[in-house]
Write a protein that holds these residues in place. Structure first.
Motif, PDB file in Angstrom:
ATOM      1  N   VAL A 417       0.842  -1.206   0.000  1.00  0.00           N
ATOM      2  CA  VAL A 417       0.000   0.000   0.000  1.00  0.00           C
ATOM      3  C   VAL A 417       0.873   1.250   0.000  1.00  0.00           C
ATOM      4  N   SER A 449      -2.025  -4.477  -9.373  1.00  0.00           N
ATOM      5  CA  SER A 449      -3.117  -3.497  -9.397  1.00  0.00           C
ATOM      6  C   SER A 449      -2.574  -2.086  -9.206  1.00  0.00           C
TER       7      SER A 449
ATOM      8  N   SER B  67     -10.307   1.369 -10.103  1.00  0.00           N
ATOM      9  CA  SER B  67      -9.359   1.113 -11.180  1.00  0.00           C
ATOM     10  C   SER B  67      -8.148   0.343 -10.677  1.00  0.00           C
ATOM     11  N   ALA B  68      -7.687   0.723  -9.519  1.00  0.00           N
ATOM     12  CA  ALA B  68      -6.527   0.043  -8.950  1.00  0.00           C
ATOM     13  C   ALA B  68      -6.517   0.332  -7.471  1.00  0.00           C
ATOM     14  N   SER B  69      -6.316  -0.681  -6.678  1.00  0.00           N
ATOM     15  CA  SER B  69      -6.329  -0.435  -5.249  1.00  0.00           C
ATOM     16  C   SER B  69      -5.420  -1.414  -4.525  1.00  0.00           C
ATOM     17  N   ALA B  70      -4.949  -0.990  -3.383  1.00  0.00           N
ATOM     18  CA  ALA B  70      -4.206  -1.873  -2.486  1.00  0.00           C
ATOM     19  C   ALA B  70      -4.773  -1.625  -1.095  1.00  0.00           C
ATOM     20  N   GLY B  81      -5.683   1.804   3.097  1.00  0.00           N
ATOM     21  CA  GLY B  81      -5.224   1.542   1.745  1.00  0.00           C
ATOM     22  C   GLY B  81      -5.240   2.777   0.878  1.00  0.00           C
ATOM     23  N   VAL B  82      -4.994   2.524  -0.376  1.00  0.00           N
ATOM     24  CA  VAL B  82      -4.970   3.599  -1.361  1.00  0.00           C
ATOM     25  C   VAL B  82      -5.590   3.054  -2.640  1.00  0.00           C
ATOM     26  N   PHE B  84      -6.901   4.186  -6.864  1.00  0.00           N
ATOM     27  CA  PHE B  84      -7.188   5.091  -7.972  1.00  0.00           C
ATOM     28  C   PHE B  84      -8.615   4.800  -8.399  1.00  0.00           C
ATOM     29  N   ARG B  96     -10.643  11.515 -12.400  1.00  0.00           N
ATOM     30  CA  ARG B  96      -9.795  10.443 -11.883  1.00  0.00           C
ATOM     31  C   ARG B  96      -9.116  10.942 -10.620  1.00  0.00           C
ATOM     32  N   ILE B  98      -7.015   9.990  -6.756  1.00  0.00           N
ATOM     33  CA  ILE B  98      -6.305   9.094  -5.849  1.00  0.00           C
ATOM     34  C   ILE B  98      -6.962   9.264  -4.492  1.00  0.00           C
ATOM     35  N   ASN B 100      -7.473   8.103  -0.405  1.00  0.00           N
ATOM     36  CA  ASN B 100      -7.029   7.399   0.787  1.00  0.00           C
ATOM     37  C   ASN B 100      -8.206   6.570   1.299  1.00  0.00           C
TER      38      ASN B 100
END
Lengths: 456, 306
Positions: A417, A449, B67-70, B81-82, B84, B96, B98, B100
């Motif tokens: 992360v 990802s 779109s994209a995440s962790a 996490g974070v 897009f 678009r 980002i 938190n």
């Protein structure tokens, strides 16, 4: 203010019986009235209601429809098309038609519920009488729909009807009544909900929903009721929802209630954590209040950690960056330290160089990752050459190492992360290497990802 | 009189301990593998998304894509996490951002139509900045959304396939002249592909026995191995072979997880022949990943630690 003794005066079961009996009686009267084209009776007073309940039912309850139940398809048009919506109800003459649909068991439930909604919106004596008459013999789903419809009814009879439904044997009906009373939001509705909240004979789920419903009402005295519930109710499930109800309101009106709860010696640390997490959901800036809890060494570490965590979840950015930075200099509990780093990410400002120095000294890997994640976010929002240099030379390799080798799975994910959040070329390169070298499927998936940008 | 009481107390303790030592296996180190079933807990791994078919407040439709995440989840059920995300409205504005991600998992007694028992909950806040992709009047976009969702489990332990909930918050598309839109109770879902669930909780570790005292060191293995929770605790075995263990998560990653175990048996399960079949009932309750668990379904294995 609602006095407890007043709440005890009217028992829900009695109210329910009253409403059911009154419903049967007035439905019969209405039925006769319709058949003989008599003018409508005047509005029912409390005394009249009592008198009505003692009178014998003039007619057996049955569908008003004269159509044979076996031949619904013989009707010239689908019933749904004949049902006006609430806004379209303008003429009193439409009430009998709506009542007919409401009681017609051959009609789809959706159509009958729509009729109930229209009748409730119309709000006349005849309309409410029709609804009351339908209650005793309708399926639970329709009775729940009637309750829901009464929530927006202008009729003064709505609240007593709904109050009686709070103790309904069907939980679905009781829950609908709770929400409808909250929609009404009158002092009488609040009194009924308060009584239900404190009533031990009320079903647990209904009490929980009642707590949340009270929290949604914007009327004076609500916070007092909820504050008393936090100390006067022992069931932790109910108290949790009471705390959540307080948490749904503005912190300026609930701060005192939360302070009292957190300072109580009889409240368990676990419930204090619940309270603190509820504060994190409040409207307004609760960051100063939460920071004071996180700093209070008389509170258990779990509570202090929860307070710091709650600061990271508030909807508005906090203003406690300097205070949290000072706390980090003396706080020894690793969990609290980790939560403080996470809380700093949701503050308007903090001294990056001071934090960077402290992160570099962290020995607990979980805490270190939290600190590096904070710096990663700062790097993306307010990049500086010194921070970028630190991140590329020290943080990115360390995070990659943690993501590959840390024995704790969630630390590995937290490291990913942080790399994704930083988004620097070196961080991206580290993610690329993780895809190739990691054996943890989640790390690989998240790294992949994280390399995917929107629109690509 | 006071001295008498003290002496009696000491004698009682000594006798009690001696009796316990005599009546059961006295000491030893054992490997314990306990599987608790019908106690579903979840790991949320992805973001909630909203469908363009769902009309938000103010009458406009919006689509929020992950779109994209962790996402990382810790032992107390906290989510960080974070991501897009792209936000599309029916006014052809595409932003678009980002964001938190913070949140938590928990439990409530179900207060929803047609559902029974305890339900796991997810609260997640998505807050971030970005830009609009309209080429002429573009500007900074902002988004803050709070997701509240519910996973339900049947009394038979059936696990949920998705988390259904709502978004509340505000969205500033970043287009000049376009106002901030308030979002209230917009339907949103965390899909099944982003959700790990298990109905079995595997607790394994080492039991040190010095009857009547027990000490445990081990871990809970969670569904996808995303979080393994180190546990420590202590307990007792009494003359009726009732075993009680109170376990707590240790280290900052597992703090907040608890498990209380109580079993009854017709024989001492720590005897030389390890008659675990003698355990006639076992109940376990506590909190794992922020979610309440309570079950009496179990399978157990006890073996001497070599």
């Amino acid at each position: 203010m609602i006095d407890k003794s007043q709440r005890k005066e009217v028992r829900p079961a009695f109210l329910a019986s009253l409403v059911v009996l009154a419903g049967v009686a007035v439905a019969g009267i209405l039925f006769l009235g319709l058949r003989h084209s008599q003018p409508p009776a005047p509005a029912v007073t409390d005394d009249q209601t009592a008198a009505t309940t003692s009178a014998p039912s003039p007619e057996p309850t049955q569908p008003v429809s004269s159509e044979p139940a076996s031949a619904p398809t013989a009707k010239p048009a689908p019933a749904q098309t004949q049902i006006p919506n609430a806004a379209a109800v303008e003429s009193p003459t439409s009430v009998p038609k709506l009542a007919k649909t409401l009681n017609d068991e051959t009609q789809p439930l959706k159509a009958r519920a729509a009729a109930a909604k229209a009748l409730a919106a119309e709000g006349s004596y005849e309309a409410i009488t029709a609804l009351a008459g339908a209650l005793p013999n309708s399926p639970d789903a329709l009775r729940a729909a009637i309750a829901q419809a009464l929530g927006t009814s202008p009729s003064a009879q709505s609240v007593p009807m709904l109050a009686g439904m709070l103790s309904d044997a069907s939980e679905a009906v009781a829950l609908a009544a709770v929400r409808a009373l909250a929609d009404q939001g009158t002092p009488q509705a609040i009194a009924s909900l308060s009584q239900s909240l404190f009533d031990l004979s009320t079903a647990l789920n209904v009490r929980c929903e009642t707590a949340l419903a009270l929290g949604s009402i914007d009327q004076p005295g609500i916070v007092d009721v909820l504050a008393r519930a936090t100390t006067g109710i022992t069931d932790e499930d109910v108290v949790t929802q009471v705390l959540n109800a307080l948490g749904s309101r503005d912190i300026s009106e609930t701060k005192g209630a939360f302070q009292n709860y957190l300072s109580s010696a009889t409240v368990s640390p676990e419930m204090k954590v619940t309270a603190v997490e509820a504060i994190g959901q409040t409207q307004g800036d609760a960051s100063a209040f939460l920071a004071s809890i996180a700093q209070d060494q008389t509170q258990p570490a779990d509570v202090r950690a929860a307070a710091a965590w709650a600061m990271s979840t508030t909807q508005t950015e906090g203003t406690q960056g300097p205070q949290l930075t000072t706390m980090l200099q003396t706080e020894t509990d690793p969990d609290v330290r980790r939560r403080i780093y996470q809380a700093l990410a949701n503050q308007e400002d903090f001294d990056v160089s001071t934090i960077q120095a402290m992160v570099q000294k962290e020995t607990d890997k979980t805490v270190q990752v939290a600190g590096l994640d904070l710096l990663a976010g700062q790097l993306r929002q307010n990049p500086s050459s010194s921070l970028q240099s630190f991140f590329d030379q020290t943080a990115a390799p360390e995070l990659k190492n943690l993501a590959l080798n840390d024995t704790t799975a969630s630390d590995r994910m937290a490291a990913v992360v942080a790399l994704v959040r930083a988004g620097t070329p070196d961080a991206m390169a580290a993610l690329q290497q993780l895809i190739q070298q990691s054996t943890d499927p989640r790390v690989i998936q998240s790294a992949r990802s994280g390399l995917t940008k929107p629109g690509h | 009189m006071k001295s008498c009481c003290c002496l009696f107390g000491v004698a009682w303790l000594v006798c009690g301990r001696a009796w316990a030592l005599e009546s059961s296996t006295n000491f030893g180190i054992f490997d314990l593998d306990l599987i608790l079933s019908n106690a579903p807990i979840y790991e949320v791994l992805g973001l909630p998304t909203a469908n363009s078919d769902d009309t938000f407040a103010d009458g406009f439709a919006i689509e929020i894509q992950d779109s994209a995440s962790a996402i990382a989840l810790d032992g107390s059920g906290k989510i960080s996490g974070v991501a897009f995300v792209s936000v599309t409205t029916d006014t052809i504005v595409d932003s678009r951002l980002i964001v938190n991600v913070t949140g938590s998992m928990g439990s409530i007694s179900v207060a929803t139509f047609g559902l029974q028992g305890v339900a796991s909950t997810v609260q997640m806040t998505l807050a971030g900045k970005g830009y609009a992709t309209d080429g002429i009047n573009y500007g900074p976009a902002r988004l803050i959304l709070r997701f509240t969702g519910l996973m339900t489990t049947g009394t038979d332990g059936t696990v949920a396939q998705e988390v259904d909930g709502t978004f509340n918050g505000a969205y500033q598309p970043g287009i000049k002249g376009v106002k901030v839109s308030t979002i209230r109770n917009a339907p949103a879902t965390i899909s099944s592909t982003d959700l790990g669930s298990m109905s079995e909780i595997d607790v394994n570790g080492t039991v040190s026995l010095f009857a009547p005292d027990l000490n445990f060191t081990g871990q809970i293995l969670t569904p996808l191995g995303l979080v393994n929770l180190p546990l420590q605790g202590a307990g007792t075995i009494n003359a009726s072979n009732t075993v009680q263990l109170s376990l707590n998560g240790v280290t900052s990653i597992a703090r907040g997880s608890t498990l209380a175990i109580k079993s009854t048996a017709t024989d001492n399960p720590f005897t030389s022949d390890l008659s675990v079949n003698a355990i006639t009932s076992l109940t376990a309750s506590g909190k794992i990943l922020g979610q309440k668990v309570k079950t009496d379904s179990f399978a157990i294995g006890i073996t001497p630690d070599d």
